[in-house]
Structure formats: C-alpha cells, structure tokens
Write a protein that holds these residues in place. Structure first.
Motif, mmCIF file in Angstrom:
data_model
loop_
_atom_site.group_PDB
_atom_site.id
_atom_site.type_symbol
_atom_site.label_atom_id
_atom_site.label_comp_id
_atom_site.label_asym_id
_atom_site.label_seq_id
_atom_site.Cartn_x
_atom_site.Cartn_y
_atom_site.Cartn_z
ATOM 1 N N SER A 1 0.842 -1.197 0.000
ATOM 2 C CA SER A 1 0.000 0.000 0.000
ATOM 3 C C SER A 1 0.877 1.247 0.000
ATOM 4 O O SER A 1 1.965 1.268 0.576
ATOM 5 N N VAL A 2 0.375 2.300 -0.647
ATOM 6 C CA VAL A 2 1.092 3.569 -0.735
ATOM 7 C C VAL A 2 0.155 4.692 -0.302
ATOM 8 O O VAL A 2 -0.955 4.819 -0.832
ATOM 9 N N MET A 3 0.602 5.480 0.658
ATOM 10 C CA MET A 3 -0.157 6.659 1.057
ATOM 11 C C MET A 3 0.536 7.902 0.523
ATOM 12 O O MET A 3 1.643 8.234 0.953
ATOM 13 N N PRO A 4 -0.074 8.620 -0.426
ATOM 14 C CA PRO A 4 0.533 9.852 -0.933
ATOM 15 C C PRO A 4 0.332 10.988 0.065
ATOM 16 O O PRO A 4 -0.755 11.148 0.624
ATOM 17 N N VAL A 5 1.376 11.784 0.274
ATOM 18 C CA VAL A 5 1.263 12.966 1.135
ATOM 19 C C VAL A 5 2.070 14.100 0.527
ATOM 20 O O VAL A 5 2.966 13.881 -0.292
ATOM 21 N N GLY A 6 1.734 15.309 0.948
ATOM 22 C CA GLY A 6 2.572 16.451 0.637
ATOM 23 C C GLY A 6 3.500 16.661 1.827
ATOM 24 O O GLY A 6 4.481 15.958 2.010
ATOM 25 N N SER A 7 3.127 17.607 2.679
ATOM 26 C CA SER A 7 3.908 17.818 3.903
ATOM 27 C C SER A 7 3.316 17.071 5.092
ATOM 28 O O SER A 7 3.851 17.135 6.198
ATOM 29 N N GLY A 8 2.193 16.391 4.876
ATOM 30 C CA GLY A 8 1.608 15.585 5.941
ATOM 31 C C GLY A 8 0.587 16.289 6.804
ATOM 32 O O GLY A 8 0.146 15.740 7.819
ATOM 33 N N THR A 9 0.143 17.491 6.417
ATOM 34 C CA THR A 9 -0.794 18.225 7.265
ATOM 35 C C THR A 9 -2.177 17.591 7.301
ATOM 36 O O THR A 9 -2.940 17.805 8.240
ATOM 37 N N LYS A 10 -2.532 16.815 6.270
ATOM 38 C CA LYS A 10 -3.873 16.214 6.208
ATOM 39 C C LYS A 10 -3.851 14.714 6.513
ATOM 40 O O LYS A 10 -4.810 14.004 6.202
ATOM 41 N N LEU A 11 -2.789 14.225 7.136
ATOM 42 C CA LEU A 11 -2.711 12.796 7.445
ATOM 43 C C LEU A 11 -3.833 12.324 8.361
ATOM 44 O O LEU A 11 -4.222 11.176 8.334
ATOM 45 N N GLY A 12 -4.355 13.226 9.177
ATOM 46 C CA GLY A 12 -5.383 12.826 10.129
ATOM 47 C C GLY A 12 -6.747 12.608 9.513
ATOM 48 O O GLY A 12 -7.652 12.101 10.170
ATOM 49 N N ALA B 1 6.016 10.909 -0.054
ATOM 50 C CA ALA B 1 5.914 12.360 0.101
ATOM 51 C C ALA B 1 6.460 13.060 -1.144
ATOM 52 O O ALA B 1 7.522 12.689 -1.654
ATOM 53 N N THR B 2 5.748 14.067 -1.612
ATOM 54 C CA THR B 2 6.117 14.765 -2.856
ATOM 55 C C THR B 2 6.904 16.044 -2.612
ATOM 56 O O THR B 2 7.083 16.837 -3.530
ATOM 57 N N THR B 3 7.398 16.249 -1.406
ATOM 58 C CA THR B 3 7.984 17.546 -1.053
ATOM 59 C C THR B 3 9.264 17.891 -1.819
ATOM 60 O O THR B 3 9.666 19.050 -1.853
ATOM 61 N N ARG B 4 9.907 16.909 -2.427
ATOM 62 C CA ARG B 4 11.096 17.228 -3.237
ATOM 63 C C ARG B 4 10.725 17.578 -4.676
ATOM 64 O O ARG B 4 11.571 18.040 -5.444
ATOM 65 N N LEU B 5 9.478 17.384 -5.037
ATOM 66 C CA LEU B 5 8.975 17.841 -6.338
ATOM 67 C C LEU B 5 8.385 19.232 -6.113
ATOM 68 O O LEU B 5 7.174 19.421 -5.980
ATOM 69 N N ASN B 6 9.245 20.234 -6.064
ATOM 70 C CA ASN B 6 8.826 21.541 -5.562
ATOM 71 C C ASN B 6 9.235 22.722 -6.450
ATOM 72 O O ASN B 6 9.460 23.829 -5.967
ATOM 73 N N LYS B 7 9.291 22.487 -7.750
ATOM 74 C CA LYS B 7 9.742 23.547 -8.664
ATOM 75 C C LYS B 7 8.559 24.295 -9.286
ATOM 76 O O LYS B 7 7.474 23.747 -9.466
ATOM 77 N N VAL B 8 8.803 25.567 -9.642
ATOM 78 C CA VAL B 8 7.903 26.314 -10.518
ATOM 79 C C VAL B 8 8.318 25.976 -11.949
ATOM 80 O O VAL B 8 9.434 26.268 -12.365
ATOM 81 N N ILE B 9 7.444 25.334 -12.695
ATOM 82 C CA ILE B 9 7.778 24.870 -14.041
ATOM 83 C C ILE B 9 7.612 25.972 -15.068
ATOM 84 O O ILE B 9 8.471 26.181 -15.933
ATOM 85 N N GLU B 10 6.518 26.709 -14.981
ATOM 86 C CA GLU B 10 6.248 27.775 -15.951
ATOM 87 C C GLU B 10 5.350 28.818 -15.300
ATOM 88 O O GLU B 10 4.325 28.468 -14.714
ATOM 89 N N TYR B 11 5.729 30.071 -15.418
ATOM 90 C CA TYR B 11 4.953 31.162 -14.832
ATOM 91 C C TYR B 11 4.748 32.236 -15.885
ATOM 92 O O TYR B 11 5.708 32.766 -16.428
#
Length: 436
Positions: free
Chosen positions: A61-72, A85-95
């Motif tokens: 099983s895999v639980m996706p999270v960002g910073s974990g604020t909604k784990l509860g 956790a996706t926190t290392r995928l943190n770039k602005v790609i295009e603005y």
C-alpha cells in the motif's frame, strides 16, 4: 511480502539514499497510531513512477502525502506500507504573469509559491489552513480551501490542468495551461478531492489573481447566533461583494470585551472601494440589530486573518476533534444554535454553507458517547440534505464511527472508478468514503 530490510534496500535503489527518511523522521508521518514501514521522497516523476510500479508488483500500500498536514483525515487504514511524500517535487515549471497562470510541481509549498507570485503583485487565491506548510498537491487532492472561497472559489475552480501518476506508474494529463481550454472531459475534477485514491498529482496549472492594494475587516457582534446569521446573510446578498463572511461562536477577539457571536466580514481591492464597502456594510449591520462594530486594518487585520485561516488547523496529537458540516445557508442558524454550541468553538462560512466544530476531548472522554452524539448530529444534517465529516479525530473515536458518513447511491460508481484507476487498491486503501 518484502521484509523491512529488503524493502528499504529496494526502494533505496529507486529513490537514492537521500530519498528515504531515517527511522527517527518516520514518526513525523505517524497517523492514527499507525507507523509506516518506510517514507520515501522521490526527487523526480520518474522515480515516483518506479516506486508505484514496485509497490504494485509487491502488493504494497502507498499513502501519498505532501507535507503531511492532512494525514489525520480518513478512516483507519488496514495497513500502511509506504508513505510517498512529494515535497522534493517543488519547482515552478512555468509562470506567465501576463496570463495570470502558473504551472508547478505538486510538492511546492503554498507559502513559497505565494512569495514567488508576490514579486509580480499576484497570488493564488486559496487560503487553506496550515498555511506555512501545506503543498499545492495536498491542497488539490483534498480540495482544501479557506474563507476566500466565497469570492474566488475552491481548487476545483482554480485548477486548469494537471499531471497525475496512476498506481501502475502511468502518467496521465488532464486539462491544459489556458483558461479557455474546454476540449474533452473535465478529468481534473475527478482527481480533485479524491485524497490520492485514484493517482498521485505531480504537476498542476493554476489560475491566479492580482494582489489587492488594500484589505480590511468589519467585525460585528450580535446577541444571538440567529441574529448574527441573519445579519451575515444580508451582507452576503448585498452589493458590497465581500471576500468572506464568517461567523465565530465561543471565540474571543481582542476588539471586543465580550465573547458573543461575532461576524468577520472581509473586503479587498483599491482603498477607495474598500472604504465604501466598509461604510456601506456598517450601515447595513447597524440597521439590522448589531450590538458592536469595529473596523480592522493594518497589523490587526493580519492577525485576525491568521486566526480565520488557521481555525480548522488541528495537530494530529491535539486534544480536539474537528467536524466539518455542509448545509444550505438557510439551515445554518438552526444547526449552529443546537450543534454543541455550549461546549465547542464554531466557525461558519455563511456565504458557502460550511460550518466547522472544534470539540475538546481529554482523558475522561467517553468516545462511544461522543460517537453517538455525532451520529445524531449527522442524521439531522442528512435529513436536510447536508453532510457531516469528521476531519480530525483520535483512533479511539474512528473505531466507533465512519468519519465520512453514508454516500448513498454514488457508492457503486465510486467503487467502479476506483477499480478502473487502481485495480489492486494500492493507493490510500480503506481510508476514503465507505472504506474505498
């Protein structure tokens, strides 16, 4: 099933040494007294795909999270093997400031994105709780929002497109990078609010808004909740176009000496317009029975806005149960008058029909009795066409009650969608509505 050492070794080969948290850090991702076997933080979409392929092959099983604020949020999970956790995928790609759009990786923090956008006097008009930690992917996957939803809408209204990785490792694209993209099915809304049960969001394109030149709040006190709701709904329906109209019960504000039902009405725009909005609204509320009115600007405004935004932020280890109720605006007053108002703090988003209850708990709390009380409240809400969700609660309460409540005739369709997108139930199994 993989042994612990074997699991670490194989995932280390996929994400690298820096992509695996130490045993001491894993406790930060503990939820409902459940400790995951491993927490991985891929630095690329390719690595994330490989983790999902590995988990699918090994029936993990895999639980996706960002910073974990909604784990509860969610029902008790049958197991948790991997937290991703996706926190290392943190770039602005295009603005594109001229187009008021931005494309970012899902792990970027909202606070960091807002800092970047502010350089061009722009912002993403979402203000969910956990403002300093929450990530864009987490916001979108939980459809989190805040009081600004009255004026700007929720993530469902602001997401133009996204990239999502399914449990098999396949990356799919939905939507696009322009506001007027209307081709094909609107798959964005299928993933928004799905809590990572259909796929892991890795890239999001968002609509932006200009930063307002001036902001202010009108604080209004009333004798009763019913009076406050009546006044607030008149403001919502007026021509002043507030950014939010929130009612607080059992919450103390420094601007007033008494803890009475308090309306906070927000305005934003150029200074002249905001001044007119404040004066017009003050006249309106005074004509309808308010007992105290205060204009709040400057530093005090920032402090009040922080209180509003973070009201529904609850630490997973805190002594509070957070309940979210969705109702028609016309039913809010009756529920607020009887919804545990004597023991709870309450925030009501009058323009949107959303009500939050913060229920205190301690070592003496009878969780069966609390579950029975919440079940009765839920039935009252269901009887008038609404729903009640328990957003944050200790496992002792989750053992007694389904945090999502019944979802009726849509269950079969949801199960079919889940089976199509995640046949092996790899992603967040058992935690979503009806234990999907």
């Amino acid at each position: 099933m993989e042994t612990s050492n074997s699991l670490h070794d194989q995932l280390r080969r996929i994400v690298g040494e820096s992509g695996i948290l130490s045993e001491g850090q894993v406790s930060d991702y503990t939820y409902d007294s459940c400790i995951p076997k491993i927490v991985v933080m891929p630095a690329s979409v390719q690595a994330l795909q490989n983790v999902l392929r590995f988990a699918s092959e090994q029936n993990l099983s895999v639980m996706p999270v960002g910073s974990g604020t909604k784990l509860g949020i969610g029902n008790l999970a049958p197991k948790t093997d991997i937290v991703l956790a996706t926190t290392r995928l943190n770039k602005v790609i295009e603005y594109e400031p001229a187009d008021l759009t931005v494309t970012v990786e899902a792990g970027i923090r909202l606070a960091d994105l807002q800092t970047e956008l502010a350089k061009n006097r722009q912002f993403l008009p979402l203000n969910p709780p956990y403002a300093d930690r929450c990530t864009i992917g987490g916001i979108v996957s939980t459809n989190a929002s805040g009081p600004l939803r009255l004026r700007y809408g929720t993530a469902r209204n602001l997401v133009l497109g996204m990239h999502v990785t399914h449990a098999t490792g396949t990356v799919v694209k939905s939507g696009g990078k322009v506001v007027k993209n209307v081709a094909g099915y609107d798959l964005n809304k299928l993933y928004i609010g799905a809590f990572g049960t259909l796929g892991i969001i890795t890239e999001v394109t968002l609509k932006l808004a200009p930063l307002p030149a001036h902001e202010a709040i009108l604080a209004v006190q009333s004798e009763t909740i019913q009076d406050a709701v009546n006044i607030g709904l008149k403001v919502v329906c007026s021509q002043t176009l507030p950014t939010f109209v929130n009612l607080f019960v059992n919450v103390e504000f420094n601007q007033f000496h008494e803890k009475k039902p308090t309306l906070l009405v927000g305005f934003a725009g150029d200074p002249e317009t905001v001044a007119w909005q404040l004066n017009s609204t003050q006249n309106l509320v005074e004509q309808n029975g308010s007992i105290g009115v205060q204009k709040i600007e400057g530093e005090s405004h920032e402090n009040i806005c922080h209180i509003i935004q973070e009201f529904s932020a609850v630490d997973r280890k805190s002594d509070t149960v957070l309940v979210k109720v969705n109702l028609k605006r016309t039913d809010l007053a009756e529920f607020a008058e009887h919804g545990l108002k004597d023991t709870c703090q309450m925030m009501v988003l009058l323009g949107n029909g959303v009500l939050y209850l913060k229920i205190p708990i301690d070592s003496t709390t009878d969780f069966q009795q609390l579950a029975d009380t919440l079940t009765q409240l839920r039935q009252r809400v269901i009887d008038v066409g609404g729903n009640l969700i328990i957003e944050t609660a200790p496992p002792e309460l989750k053992q007694q009650i389904d945090v999502w409540g019944p979802i009726g005739s849509t269950l079969k369709l949801m199960e079919q969608v889940k089976a199509k997108f995640d046949a092996k139930s790899v992603l967040n199994p058992g935690r979503f509505a009806s234990n999907i």
